[in-house]
Motif scaffolding. Structure first.
Motif, PDB file in Angstrom:
ATOM      1  N   ILE A 143       0.293   6.720 -10.513  1.00 17.90           N
ATOM      2  CA  ILE A 143       0.903   5.412 -10.259  1.00 17.90           C
ATOM      3  C   ILE A 143       0.386   4.360 -11.232  1.00 17.90           C
ATOM      4  O   ILE A 143       1.158   3.543 -11.763  1.00 17.90           O
ATOM      5  N   VAL A 160      -0.544  -3.217  -6.096  1.00 14.82           N
ATOM      6  CA  VAL A 160      -0.321  -2.023  -5.283  1.00 14.82           C
ATOM      7  C   VAL A 160      -1.665  -1.372  -4.984  1.00 14.82           C
ATOM      8  O   VAL A 160      -2.498  -1.211  -5.883  1.00 14.82           O
ATOM      9  N   SER A 161      -1.881  -1.034  -3.734  1.00 17.45           N
ATOM     10  CA  SER A 161      -3.067  -0.294  -3.309  1.00 17.45           C
ATOM     11  C   SER A 161      -2.664   1.163  -3.085  1.00 17.45           C
ATOM     12  O   SER A 161      -1.641   1.429  -2.446  1.00 17.45           O
ATOM     13  N   VAL A 162      -3.451   2.094  -3.614  1.00 20.02           N
ATOM     14  CA  VAL A 162      -3.107   3.512  -3.506  1.00 20.02           C
ATOM     15  C   VAL A 162      -4.287   4.281  -2.912  1.00 20.02           C
ATOM     16  O   VAL A 162      -5.412   4.176  -3.413  1.00 20.02           O
ATOM     17  N   GLN A 195       7.799   4.763  -4.385  1.00 16.71           N
ATOM     18  CA  GLN A 195       7.432   3.688  -3.465  1.00 16.71           C
ATOM     19  C   GLN A 195       6.688   2.584  -4.222  1.00 16.71           C
ATOM     20  O   GLN A 195       6.949   1.391  -4.026  1.00 16.71           O
ATOM     21  N   ALA A 196       5.761   2.970  -5.082  1.00 14.28           N
ATOM     22  CA  ALA A 196       5.005   1.988  -5.863  1.00 14.28           C
ATOM     23  C   ALA A 196       5.934   1.224  -6.806  1.00 14.28           C
ATOM     24  O   ALA A 196       5.791   0.007  -6.985  1.00 14.28           O
ATOM     25  N   ARG A 197       6.878   1.923  -7.412  1.00 18.01           N
ATOM     26  CA  ARG A 197       7.840   1.248  -8.295  1.00 18.01           C
ATOM     27  C   ARG A 197       8.665   0.234  -7.513  1.00 18.01           C
ATOM     28  O   ARG A 197       8.922  -0.881  -7.999  1.00 18.01           O
ATOM     29  N   TYR A 222       7.800  -1.345  -4.759  1.00 22.60           N
ATOM     30  CA  TYR A 222       6.931  -2.480  -4.448  1.00 22.60           C
ATOM     31  C   TYR A 222       6.880  -3.464  -5.625  1.00 22.60           C
ATOM     32  O   TYR A 222       7.020  -4.675  -5.445  1.00 22.60           O
ATOM     33  N   GLU A 281       0.790  -1.229   0.000  1.00 25.17           N
ATOM     34  CA  GLU A 281       0.000   0.000   0.000  1.00 25.17           C
ATOM     35  C   GLU A 281       0.823   1.282   0.000  1.00 25.17           C
ATOM     36  O   GLU A 281       1.798   1.409   0.738  1.00 25.17           O
ATOM     37  N   VAL A 282       0.367   2.219  -0.828  1.00 27.45           N
ATOM     38  CA  VAL A 282       0.905   3.576  -0.838  1.00 27.45           C
ATOM     39  C   VAL A 282      -0.089   4.447  -0.076  1.00 27.45           C
ATOM     40  O   VAL A 282      -1.165   4.763  -0.566  1.00 27.45           O
ATOM     41  N   VAL A 333      -3.114  -2.050 -10.004  1.00 28.35           N
ATOM     42  CA  VAL A 333      -3.279  -1.006  -8.990  1.00 28.35           C
ATOM     43  C   VAL A 333      -4.727  -0.988  -8.500  1.00 28.35           C
ATOM     44  O   VAL A 333      -5.666  -1.037  -9.298  1.00 28.35           O
ATOM     45  N   VAL A 393       5.523   0.695 -12.830  1.00 32.12           N
ATOM     46  CA  VAL A 393       4.616  -0.006 -11.911  1.00 32.12           C
ATOM     47  C   VAL A 393       3.938  -1.096 -12.733  1.00 32.12           C
ATOM     48  O   VAL A 393       2.906  -0.881 -13.362  1.00 32.12           O
TER      49      VAL A 393
END
Length: 263
Positions: A101, A82-84, A70-72, A74, A50-51, A111, A107
């Motif tokens: 993202i 990835v959860s944003v 941060q997402a990259r 992950y 998670e972001v 998402v 990424v």
């Protein structure tokens, strides 16, 4: 700031909004149904990382100018999705952040748009960001709206992770047609975390429905325990956001060495 207060604010905000807010650009390409679900399906338990820029209970967690990186990280370190956070007022995110993202070439995983959804237009907004899935919280809506939200997401090609906290909420999620059910270990009224909540409730979810354990997972042992209860994935945020080395922390959770995923 508890869930009821956040949801009340969301309802008030969306009651004043006409139409669906524009992000200034069309979704780059149609959603591919099942993308998120496929990513968290496999022989090993998956991690949805998670972001989350901030939280009501912990304050600032991640500077916005580091959110995309941060997402990259992950994605490169082995997260399956990835959860944003799309909520601005309480969690410091935004739909624009989700879009940045979701459309970032580095990424390379699905998402999920995470907000407190109380209006089907929010699902449409999530679609416009380029997200592959949305989070829906059973406790935030009634049964009719929950079903409408799931059907709206499905109609747009988005998966829906339907979050629950109690046995009764699991039953409501299943009755509404949820294909992915999350069990939150954090009580959104008190913010107390109990990892055993997932263990207690997992058996209530039938075969054929994907399962996600949410919150309170901070070690390889925690993730292994979640996997042992039959969960397909775990949603992990604050325990990764607080790490000095995100890639190393995620690698340790997954039981791999840094660099092994990309090798």
């Amino acid at each position: 700031m508890h869930l009821d207060e956040i949801v009340a604010r969301k309802r008030e905000d969306w009651s004043r909004i006409t139409g669906v807010p524009s992000l200034g650009a069309e979704r780059p390409q149609p959603a591919v149904p099942g993308t998120f679900a496929a990513a968290i399906t496999g022989p090993e338990v998956s991690v949805i990382a998670e972001v989350k820029p901030k939280s009501p209970s912990k304050g600032q967690l991640l500077p916005l100018d580091r959110a995309v990186e941060q997402a990259r990280t992950y994605a490169a370190a082995g997260a399956s999705a990835v959860s944003v956070l799309a909520d601005t007022a309480f969690f410091g995110g935004s739909p624009e952040l989700v879009a940045e993202i979701a459309t970032d070439a580095a990424v390379t995983v699905p998402v999920m748009y995470k907000d407190f959804l109380v209006d089907t237009r929010q699902v449409e907004l999530a679609y416009a960001t380029g997200a592959d899935a949305v989070l829906l919280i059973v406790r935030a809506v009634d049964d009719v709206l929950l079903k409408d939200l799931i059907q709206t997401a499905t109609g747009l090609g988005l998966d829906a992770l339907v979050e629950t906290f109690t046995a009764e909420e699991i039953d409501r999620a299943l009755a509404a047609g949820a294909g992915i059910v999350g069990i939150n270990n954090r009580d959104l009224q008190t913010f107390a975390v109990d990892l055993e909540n997932s263990a207690r409730l997992r058996a209530r979810i039938p075969a054929g429905v994907l399962t996600v354990s949410e919150s309170g997972i901070g070690s390889r042992a925690d993730l292994t325990r979640v996997a042992g209860h039959g969960f397909d994935a775990a949603l992990i945020g604050e325990n990764l956001l607080g790490a000095a080395d995100t890639a190393q922390a995620l690698g340790e959770l997954l039981g791999v060495r840094v660099g092994e995923v990309a090798a």
